[in-house]
Design an enzyme around this catalytic site. Structure first.
Site, PDB file in Angstrom:
ATOM      1  N   GLY A  15      -4.334  -8.638  24.878  1.00  0.00           N
ATOM      2  CA  GLY A  15      -5.561  -9.417  24.684  1.00  0.00           C
ATOM      3  C   GLY A  15      -5.193 -10.888  24.720  1.00  0.00           C
ATOM      4  O   GLY A  15      -4.183 -11.283  25.315  1.00  0.00           O
ATOM      5  N   TYR A  16      -6.008 -11.707  24.052  1.00  0.00           N
ATOM      6  CA  TYR A  16      -5.755 -13.160  24.063  1.00  0.00           C
ATOM      7  C   TYR A  16      -4.412 -13.509  23.429  1.00  0.00           C
ATOM      8  O   TYR A  16      -3.637 -14.282  23.988  1.00  0.00           O
ATOM      9  CB  TYR A  16      -6.867 -13.905  23.317  1.00  0.00           C
ATOM     10  N   ASN A  40       0.191  -2.159  26.709  1.00  0.00           N
ATOM     11  CA  ASN A  40      -1.268  -2.215  26.542  1.00  0.00           C
ATOM     12  C   ASN A  40      -1.875  -0.881  26.953  1.00  0.00           C
ATOM     13  O   ASN A  40      -1.384  -0.213  27.858  1.00  0.00           O
ATOM     14  CB  ASN A  40      -1.863  -3.342  27.397  1.00  0.00           C
ATOM     15  N   VAL A  84      -0.475   2.572  21.646  1.00  0.00           N
ATOM     16  CA  VAL A  84       0.408   2.498  20.474  1.00  0.00           C
ATOM     17  C   VAL A  84      -0.157   3.414  19.396  1.00  0.00           C
ATOM     18  O   VAL A  84      -1.341   3.319  19.052  1.00  0.00           O
ATOM     19  CB  VAL A  84       0.473   1.047  19.936  1.00  0.00           C
ATOM     20  N   GLU A 173     -25.029 -13.578  19.976  1.00  0.00           N
ATOM     21  CA  GLU A 173     -24.714 -13.704  21.415  1.00  0.00           C
ATOM     22  C   GLU A 173     -25.272 -12.506  22.187  1.00  0.00           C
ATOM     23  O   GLU A 173     -25.783 -12.652  23.298  1.00  0.00           O
ATOM     24  CB  GLU A 173     -23.196 -13.816  21.624  1.00  0.00           C
ATOM     25  N   ASP A 304      -6.496 -10.928  15.838  1.00  0.00           N
ATOM     26  CA  ASP A 304      -7.392 -10.339  14.840  1.00  0.00           C
ATOM     27  C   ASP A 304      -6.681  -9.458  13.804  1.00  0.00           C
ATOM     28  O   ASP A 304      -7.285  -9.128  12.781  1.00  0.00           O
ATOM     29  CB  ASP A 304      -8.475  -9.501  15.548  1.00  0.00           C
ATOM     30  N   ALA A 321     -10.825 -15.825  19.297  1.00  0.00           N
ATOM     31  CA  ALA A 321      -9.926 -15.921  20.448  1.00  0.00           C
ATOM     32  C   ALA A 321      -9.174 -17.247  20.405  1.00  0.00           C
ATOM     33  O   ALA A 321      -8.001 -17.330  20.763  1.00  0.00           O
ATOM     34  CB  ALA A 321     -10.735 -15.816  21.735  1.00  0.00           C
ATOM     35  N   GLN A 322      -9.878 -18.286  19.949  1.00  0.00           N
ATOM     36  CA  GLN A 322      -9.266 -19.609  19.866  1.00  0.00           C
ATOM     37  C   GLN A 322      -8.009 -19.558  18.986  1.00  0.00           C
ATOM     38  O   GLN A 322      -6.950 -20.073  19.365  1.00  0.00           O
ATOM     39  CB  GLN A 322     -10.307 -20.579  19.271  1.00  0.00           C
ATOM     40  N   LYS A 382     -19.934 -23.916  26.823  1.00  0.00           N
ATOM     41  CA  LYS A 382     -19.497 -22.526  26.613  1.00  0.00           C
ATOM     42  C   LYS A 382     -18.765 -22.007  27.862  1.00  0.00           C
ATOM     43  O   LYS A 382     -17.718 -21.373  27.767  1.00  0.00           O
ATOM     44  CB  LYS A 382     -20.731 -21.650  26.317  1.00  0.00           C
TER      45      LYS A 382
END
Ligand code: FAD
Length: 408
Positions: A15-16, A40, A84, A173, A304, A321-322, A382
Site C-alpha cells: 500500500g502507501y 503483497n 500474510v 467522500e 494504518d 495515506a499522508q 484534491k
C-alpha cells in the site's frame, strides 16, 4: 570472522506505506548491501484513497489500481504475491499462505480493516469500502438494486434506499460520489429520482469531526441539496437483511428499510497484528518515534497498523495515506542506517500538508497552506494531492498513466 551474508529486508503490504518504503530502499540500498523482498496479497497496488469512487461507480476499479512491478525495480526488490497469515516475530519468520519467509528486518504495512465495534449484523449485512473486491461488489450491488426495481410487480422502495453508516472522511467522500452517480443510475434504469433515499447515519453529534465548522457546514448543505439526508447523533443498533435498526430517544428504536448499507464509521489495524501476538489497540501498535515496535530492534510498522500520538492534543493521529507515506520514507532511511551499522535513527514527525475531503467530481472542502478551500478550488487541490501520491511512488510515468487530469 567476516559475515558475508547480506541482511534480508522484508516488507509486508504494497500500500502507501509499503511501496514508499520499498521504492525509497531500492534507491538507497546497493544490490550487494541487502536483499529486499516485498510481499503483497495481490499483484497490484490500489489507491485506497480512491476506493469510494470505485464503490460508487464513478471511477472504474482498473483506474484505481496498477501492477506493483511497474514501480519496483525488480533487479533490487523481489516481489512475492502471497497472503500474510502470521508473523513469528520471536523467530524472525513470516507465515504466508504459500510457505514462509525469514527476515533480518521486517516492515509491517498491511493497512486497515473495517471496525464494527461489535454492532450486531454489520459484518453479515453491511458492506465496507476496504479493497478493490469490496468496491466492485458495492458498485454492482447498488446497480443491481436499480436494475431490479422496475422488474418487480410490487415495487420495493427499499431497493432505492442506501444507508451510509458514518459521517467521517470516508462516509462523506462516498456520499459525494453517490450524489453524482445516482442521477446517472436513475436515467439508465428509468427510476424516478425522488424515490431514491440516501441516508447518512452518524452516532456522534457532528459531521467530519476535526474539520473546520465552516467547511463542515458547506459540505453538509451541499450534500443535502444533492438529496442526502443526515441523521446525526443517531446510533446504529443492528444491521439486518432488511436494513438497519437505529436508536430513537432513550429506549425506542426505529427500523430503516434499505437494501444497501455501507459501513464507513471505523477502521482498525490489520488482524494479522493481533494474531501474531503484537501488543496493539484495535490492531494498531504504538510504535517508537523511530517507527520500531518497543523492545524490537528489527521490527518496523508504518501506516494504518501503527499508532503515533499527536502530542498537541494527546490523541493518536488519524490513520491517513499522508502519514503512511511520510513514515515509509523515514522507515527506509532508518533501515539503511541499521544495515550500515549506525545506531542513530531518525524520528518521525508528522508534516501536515493539509486535508481535502472530496464531495464528488468537482466539489470538495479542505485546508492547505494554512488556508481554507471549498468548491472547484478545493477539488483541484484534491486531484493534485492524488497525483502527488502517484508521483512520490511511481514518478511522472505513473502520474501520466493513472493521474487525474479532469481538472477544468
Ligand atoms: P494500504 O494503503 O491500505 O495498503 C495495505 C496493503 O496491504 C494492500 O496492498 C493490501 O492488499 C495488503 N494486505 C492487506 N492484508 C494483507 C495480507 N494479509 N497479506 C498480504 N497483503 C496484505 N487518507 C488520506 O491521507 N487522504 C485521503 O483523502 C484519504 N481518503 C480515504 C478514502 C477512503 C475511501 C479510505 C478507505 C481511506 C482513505 N484514507 C485517506 C486513508 C488511507 O487510505 C489509509 O490511511 C492508507 O491507505 C494507509 O496506508 P497503508 O500503507 O497502511 O495501507
Amino acid at each position: 570472522m567476516i559475515n558475508l551474508r547480506k541482511p534480508k529486508i522484508v516488507i509486508l503490504g504494497a500500500g502507501y506505506g509499503g511501496l514508499m518504503t520499498a521504492t525509497r530502499l531500492q534507491k538507497q540500498v546497493g544490490v550487494n548491501e541487502a536483499d529486499i523482498v516485498l510481499v503483497n496479497k495481490n499483484d497490484y497496488h490500489y489507491e485506497t484513497t480512491w476506493l469510494h469512487e470505485a464503490s460508487a461507480g464513478t471511477l472504474h476499479h482498473d483506474r484505481v489500481r496498477y501492477d506493483v512491478r511497474e514501480v519496483i525495480d525488480t533487479q533490487k526488490v523481489e516481489f512475492v504475491q502471497a497472503t500474510v497469515e502470521e508473523i513469528k516475530h520471536e523467530e524472525n519468520r513470516v507465515i504466508l499462505d504459500s510457505g514462509e519467509i525469514s527476515y533480518d528486518y521486517l516492515v509491517i504495512s498491511l493497512g486497515a480493516e473495517s471496525e464494527t465495534f461489535g454492532i450486531k449484523g454489520l459484518k453479515e449485512y453491511a458492506f465496507s469500502i476496504v479493497n478493490v473486491n469490496a468496491a466492485r461488489q458495492i458498485r454492482e450491488h447498488i446497480e443491481y438494486q436499480f436494475a431490479t426495481y422496475n422488474t418487480e410487480a410490487e415495487k420495493k422502495d427499499e431497493r432505492l434506499t442506501i444507508v451510509v453508516g458514518g459521517a467521517g472522511f470516508t462516509g462523506i467522500e462516498f456520499l459525494g460520489e453517490l450524489s453524482n452517480r445516482i442521477p446517472e443510475l436513475c436515467k439508465e434504469y428509468d427510476v424516478d429520482f425522488h424515490k431514491v433515499k440516501v441516508i447518512c447515519v452518524e452516532a456522534a453529534p457532528m459531521v467530519l469531526p476535526g474539520f473546520d465548522p465552516e467547511l463542515v457546514n458547506y459540505a453538509t448543505s451541499y450534500l443535502e441539496k444533492k438529496g442526502v439526508e443526515f441523521r446525526i447523533g443517531t446510533a446504529i443498533k443492528e444491521a439486518t437483511p432488511d436494513g438497519i435498526i437505529v436508536a430513537k430517544g432513550e429506549d425506542e428504536v426505529e427500523e430503516i428499510k434499505a437494501s444497501t448499507v455501507v459501513w464507513a464509521a471505523g477502521v482498525r489495524g490489520n488482524s494479522v497484528i493481533e494474531k501474531s501476538g503484537i501488543e496493539a489497540m484495535r490492531g494498531r501498535v504504538k510504535v517508537n518515534l523511530d517507527l520500531r515496535v518497543p523492545g524490537k530492534e528489527n521490527l518496523f510498522i508504518v501506516g494504518d497498523c501503527s499508532l503515533i500520538i499527536n502530542e498537541e492534543i494527546n490523541r493518536p493521529y488519524p490513520p491517513t495515506a499522508q502519514i503512511a507515506m511520510q513514515q515509509g520514507e523515514i522507515c527506509a532511511r532508518n533501515i539503511v542506517a541499521l544495515i550500515r551499522g549506525k545506531n542513530e535513527l531518525e524520528t518521525f514527525e508528522f508534516d501536515n500538508k493539509g486535508t481535502v475531503c472530496s464531495l464528488g467530481e468537482d466539489e470538495a472542502i479542505g485546508t492547505a497552506f494554512g488556508k481554507k478551500f471549498v468548491g472547484a478550488k478545493a477539488s483541484f487541490l484534491k486531484k493534485m494531492i492524488d497525483n502527488r501520491a502517484l508521483y512520490m511512488i511511481g514518478g511522472p510515468s505513473l502520474v501520466f498513466k493513472k493521474g487525474k487530469f479532469n481538472i477544468f
